[in-house]
Design an enzyme around this catalytic site. Structure first.
Site, PDB file in Angstrom:
ATOM      1  CG  ASP A  38     -12.932 -59.187  24.345  1.00 32.81           C
ATOM      2  OD1 ASP A  38     -12.099 -60.097  24.120  1.00 32.81           O
ATOM      3  OD2 ASP A  38     -12.697 -57.983  24.139  1.00 32.81           O
TER       4      ASP A  38
ATOM      5  CE  LYS B  53      -5.231 -59.527  21.838  1.00 30.03           C
ATOM      6  NZ  LYS B  53      -4.412 -58.321  22.028  1.00 30.03           N
TER       7      LYS B  53
END
Ligand code: PMP
Length: 420
Positions: free
Chosen positions: A203, A229
């Site tokens: 991740d 992000k």
């Protein structure tokens, strides 16, 4: 010495000029939840919609061909950003969550059975926990967690011992914790996991914004991250997978675009990457994401990490002096630009609310890491998270506002005020 000047980049982010409801100027320290976008990303998406947008892959007309070209160029940009061996190893998804669910469904359902183990760290985001719980419900496998040390890190020996003991089918780890900031040694742990026969998913939601992600150096089997992000749009993310694995996996979502052939009795799948991109994909978002990868690459990921480190050191050296303030996370040398805070006797929501009156945006709560908070015996934390456009002045404003919080809300602070 650090010659990085965030003001050079702030001019690219129109939103950073804003004031908040209280009238204070914005100090945006909620970047771990989502960053802001530079004009280059907004313009790339605008340009798509204003001048060449059409659906991709299906049309034989000018706009569709231009959109298809831009969409596939975006895939090439992302492949370069990740150092993937081939662009067809890059699948566009709706985000990290969708990427991990795709692996849990497609790889998981095909590979995992009763008694098998999925190994995670206790620091995982819910996006890297719940899909595995769901797989456990479907398949009868079970999920095991690596605990975290008192210094918020995990030793290689603990990883090795768990791999030895559980012989997991999958080791799914975050490259960097969104709550603690801890950066984990992905390449080392991937090697250990492979030595024990496990498949590895990383991740990279909190790594991609702040460090070079080199999927070949990591040797990870799957890597997931989100556009929003890394200064890109919402609604898009990436699933990288090694070609041999993706090739062997069944498609997850079915529909248009992912087929070679459909009859009344069945279907055959398209080749990579289309096999995993059913339906109209996020076209303008992919183009915006590619612009974002180019933008942050130009800023320089090593320089981004170094600047965040300076901001963290600067703020934490002062925060540590404040009574009752605990930094929930490792020392700045072991983490990215995240400061997790717990203030004795003060609810994290009160921290966040007070900081908002000073124009400072931070997040409060469990940050989608409930098992980690439970493990640490904390109900909630407040989290300040920096990006390259944040300044030393903003770090100072954070410290000043935390001093105010401590005086206003903490039992020890209130006592001291009465005495003085
Ligand atoms: N993993 C981590 C470590 C995260 O920080 C986040 C976002 N908070 C996610 C996964 C989920 O990302 P998204 O919501 O973009 O799918």
């Amino acid at each position: 010495a650090n010659d990085f000047d965030p003001n050079v980049y702030r001019a690219d982010f129109p939103i950073l000029e804003r004031r908040v409801a209280s009238g204070a100027s914005l100090a945006f320290l909620d970047n771990a939840a989502s960053t802001q976008r530079p004009a280059a990303v907004i313009e790339a998406m605008n340009d798509c919609y204003r001048s060449y947008y059409a659906n991709v892959h299906r049309g034989i007309h000018t706009l569709s061909e231009e959109s298809t070209h831009a969409y596939e160029q975006a895939r090439e940009s992302v492949a370069a950003f990740l150092n993937a061996a081939a662009a067809r190893e890059v699948i566009f998804t709706a985000g990290t969550t969708a990427s991990i669910n795709t692996v849990a469904r497609s790889w998981g359902d095909a590979t995992v059975g009763p008694g098998d183990v999925i190994l995670l760290t206790i620091a995982e985001h819910h996006a890297n926990i719940v899909p595995w719980h769901q797989l456990a419900q479907r398949s009868g496998c079970r999920v095991e967690f690596l605990p975290i040390n008192d210094d918020y890190t995990i030793n290689d020996e603990v990883v090795s011992a768990a791999l030895q003991r559980f012989q997991p089918k999958m080791f799914a780890m975050t490259a960097a914790s969104n709550t603690l900031g801890t950066i984990f040694p992905v390449a080392r742990w991937t090697k250990l996991a492979h030595d024990h026969g496990a498949t590895v998913l990383v991740d990279a939601a909190q790594a991609a914004p702040h460090q070079v992600v080199d999927v070949q150096a990591w040797d990870a089997d799957f890597v997931a991250f989100s556009g929003h992000k890394i200064c890109g749009p919402t609604g898009i993310g990436v699933l990288f997978g090694k070609e041999s694995l993706l090739d062997a996996m069944p498609p997850f979502l079915g529909g248009g675009g992912m087929i070679r052939d459909v009859t009344t009795s069945g279907f055959t799948s398209a080749a990579l990457p289309e096999k995993f991109e059913a339906g109209t994909p996020p076209i303008a978002e992919a183009i915006g994401l590619a612009a974002a990868t180019r933008y942050i690459t130009a800023v320089g990921l090593d320089r981004i990490a170094a600047h965040e480190h300076v901001l963290c050191e600067h703020a934490e050296s002062q925060l540590r002096q404040i009574d009752g303030v605990r930094i929930v996370g490792p020392t700045p040398d072991k983490k990215g630009g995240i400061i997790g805070l717990h203030i004795a006797g003060v609810h994290a929501h009160d921290v966040s609310q007070h900081l908002d009156t000073r124009g400072i945006a931070v997040r409060a709560g469990h940050h989608c890491t409930m098992p980690l908070h439970h493990h640490l015996n904390l109900a909630a934390t407040a989290r300040a998270s920096f990006y390259f456009y944040n300044t030393i002045e903003e770090a100072d404003r954070l410290v000043e506002a935390i001093v105010e919080v401590q005086k206003k809300f903490a039992p020890s602070g209130r006592k001291r005020q009465k005495r003085s």
